[in-house]
Scaffold this motif. Structure first.
Motif, PDB file in Angstrom:
ATOM      1  N   ILE A 102      41.905  -2.416  38.625  1.00  0.00           N
ATOM      2  CA  ILE A 102      41.868  -2.321  40.107  1.00  0.00           C
ATOM      3  C   ILE A 102      42.830  -1.063  40.480  1.00  0.00           C
ATOM      4  N   ARG A 103      42.205  -0.114  40.966  1.00  0.00           N
ATOM      5  CA  ARG A 103      42.887   0.969  41.724  1.00  0.00           C
ATOM      6  C   ARG A 103      43.577   0.527  43.208  1.00  0.00           C
ATOM      7  N   PRO A 104      44.747   0.945  43.440  1.00  0.00           N
ATOM      8  CA  PRO A 104      45.125   0.536  44.868  1.00  0.00           C
ATOM      9  C   PRO A 104      44.274   1.214  45.975  1.00  0.00           C
ATOM     10  N   ALA A 105      44.746   1.035  47.293  1.00  0.00           N
ATOM     11  CA  ALA A 105      44.099   1.999  48.293  1.00  0.00           C
ATOM     12  C   ALA A 105      44.159   3.326  48.181  1.00  0.00           C
ATOM     13  N   SER A 106      45.149   3.765  47.750  1.00  0.00           N
ATOM     14  CA  SER A 106      45.366   5.404  47.412  1.00  0.00           C
ATOM     15  C   SER A 106      46.008   5.650  46.179  1.00  0.00           C
ATOM     16  N   CYS A 107      45.893   6.773  45.738  1.00  0.00           N
ATOM     17  CA  CYS A 107      46.594   7.241  44.356  1.00  0.00           C
ATOM     18  C   CYS A 107      48.051   7.645  44.641  1.00  0.00           C
ATOM     19  N   LYS A 108      48.855   6.515  44.932  1.00  0.00           N
ATOM     20  CA  LYS A 108      50.355   6.522  45.155  1.00  0.00           C
ATOM     21  C   LYS A 108      50.869   5.217  44.745  1.00  0.00           C
ATOM     22  N   LYS A 109      51.794   5.559  43.494  1.00  0.00           N
ATOM     23  CA  LYS A 109      52.588   4.330  42.904  1.00  0.00           C
ATOM     24  C   LYS A 109      53.623   3.836  43.889  1.00  0.00           C
ATOM     25  N   GLY A 147      38.537   9.509  29.556  1.00  0.00           N
ATOM     26  CA  GLY A 147      37.905   9.789  30.720  1.00  0.00           C
ATOM     27  C   GLY A 147      37.071  11.228  30.533  1.00  0.00           C
ATOM     28  N   PRO A 148      35.991  11.423  31.455  1.00  0.00           N
ATOM     29  CA  PRO A 148      35.337  12.552  31.306  1.00  0.00           C
ATOM     30  C   PRO A 148      36.021  14.064  31.389  1.00  0.00           C
ATOM     31  N   ALA A 149      35.339  14.806  30.571  1.00  0.00           N
ATOM     32  CA  ALA A 149      35.805  16.182  30.380  1.00  0.00           C
ATOM     33  C   ALA A 149      35.840  16.941  31.698  1.00  0.00           C
ATOM     34  N   GLY A 150      36.846  17.598  32.040  1.00  0.00           N
ATOM     35  CA  GLY A 150      36.759  18.509  33.057  1.00  0.00           C
ATOM     36  C   GLY A 150      37.393  17.649  34.239  1.00  0.00           C
ATOM     37  N   LYS A 151      37.987  16.432  34.351  1.00  0.00           N
ATOM     38  CA  LYS A 151      38.239  15.607  35.311  1.00  0.00           C
ATOM     39  C   LYS A 151      39.898  15.088  34.852  1.00  0.00           C
ATOM     40  N   PRO A 152      40.721  15.804  34.830  1.00  0.00           N
ATOM     41  CA  PRO A 152      41.857  15.175  34.145  1.00  0.00           C
ATOM     42  C   PRO A 152      42.791  14.527  35.342  1.00  0.00           C
ATOM     43  N   SER A 153      42.558  14.585  36.532  1.00  0.00           N
ATOM     44  CA  SER A 153      43.282  13.897  37.483  1.00  0.00           C
ATOM     45  C   SER A 153      42.965  12.425  37.541  1.00  0.00           C
ATOM     46  N   GLN A 154      43.894  11.410  37.689  1.00  0.00           N
ATOM     47  CA  GLN A 154      43.648  10.013  37.952  1.00  0.00           C
ATOM     48  C   GLN A 154      43.525   9.984  39.280  1.00  0.00           C
ATOM     49  N   CYS A 155      43.826  11.106  40.131  1.00  0.00           N
ATOM     50  CA  CYS A 155      43.535  10.814  41.666  1.00  0.00           C
ATOM     51  C   CYS A 155      42.151  11.506  42.207  1.00  0.00           C
TER      52      CYS A 155
END
Length: 299
Positions: free
Chosen positions: A174-181, A130-138
């Motif tokens: 595919i990411r779901p509707a929100s960043c919640k597993k 992923g891009p540097a400076g953006k560590p959050s998958q959310c």
């Protein structure tokens, strides 16, 4: 003047001695003009012409002796109303991609019960590349439009359709509707049978020809709604999107695969063998548009 008896008047009319009173007039040449029409509302120019044989409302309309042939191809979907990049268009440095314009499964269900975002879990924020400076998958970049195809993204997995060494991503992230597993349901793309459940995979083989194989990865395996051998309907819940990946958790996403049920060819003539991984991006885009249009799953 004394009135004539009615019986005498009738006799004279029958003999032609008298004529009935009407609106007809004779021209100097002796031709008879028709009577003036009764006053009333004008008829529209496109009023139907009665050919003399109306169909009584009580009588069923007979079938056509030569009924029109129904199209064998599925209806053309509505134009896309959501933003998505073209099939096969991967950002620079993320792999060659593969452009195939075939919609392999034109009536399949969108494989999530809710909205979703097709992109890359590896090259997106929080991913291993992923891009540097953006560590959050959310990060909001992962949960926004436009969609991005990532079939044949640079990976080490075997995929004969991918250029070079024949390796690359085998499906679509595919990411779901929100960043919640463990919250958003994945559903069956077609009616079929759950043929295999692995440590982080669920395999569904479609009942209808050409019997595509769909594989779902990274659901919460401990709480699946199905088991091996189950017959499922299109749109039936399978499990909740999570980050299960054996002993190594991944980002929260659904990896969705399609495999060929019969041999064939892509739009550029590349041969497809039985069980070859198929580019699912356009099938997913059309399925998602049908969902946005409010159509029943599978139609």
């Amino acid at each position: 003047m004394r009135a004539l008896p009615l019986a005498l008047i009738a006799a004279l009319l029958a003999a032609g001695a008298l004529t009935a009173c009407d609106d007809t007039t004779k021209t100097p040449g002796g031709a008879v003009n028709p009577p003036s029409p009764e006053p009333g509302p004008p008829k529209p120019d496109d009023a139907p012409v009665d050919g003399g044989a109306e169909q009584p409302s009580s009588e069923p309309v007979p079938p056509s002796p030569d009924p029109a042939v129904q199209p064998s191809e599925p209806p053309v979907p509505s134009p896309a109303t959501f933003q998505h990049n073209p099939a096969g268009a991967l950002p620079t440095g993320q792999g060659a991609g593969y452009l195939d314009r075939t919609v392999w499964s034109p009536t399949m269900c969108w494989p999530l019960a809710e909205a979703g975002f097709a992109n890359s879990q590896v090259y997106g924020p929080g991913g291993g590349m992923g891009p540097a400076g953006k560590p959050s998958q959310c990060d909001t970049l992962n949960y926004s439009l436009p969609w991005r195809d990532n079939f044949c993204e640079a990976r080490s997995r075997s995929n004969p359709l991918c250029a070079g060494a024949g390796t690359g991503h085998q499906g679509q992230d595919i990411r779901p509707a929100s960043c919640k597993k463990n919250e958003h349901w994945a559903v069956a793309a077609e009616a079929g049978t759950v043929t295999d459940i692995g440590t982080y995979t669920v395999t569904l083989v479609a009942k209808a020809a050409p019997h595509y194989t769909y594989r779902y990865l990274h659901m919460q395996m401990a709480t699946l709604a199905v088991k091996e051998g189950d017959k499922v309907m299109a749109g039936q819940k399978l499990g909740k999107v999570s980050n299960d990946f054996g002993g190594t958790p991944t980002t929260i996403h659904l990896h969705f695969e399609m495999r060929a049920g019969v041999a064939g060819a892509t739009t550029d003539g590349k041969p497809i063998a039985l069980h070859t991984f198929l580019p699912p991006y356009l099938s997913l885009a059309q399925a998602y548009q049908r969902k946005l249009d409010g159509k029943t799953c599978g139609n």
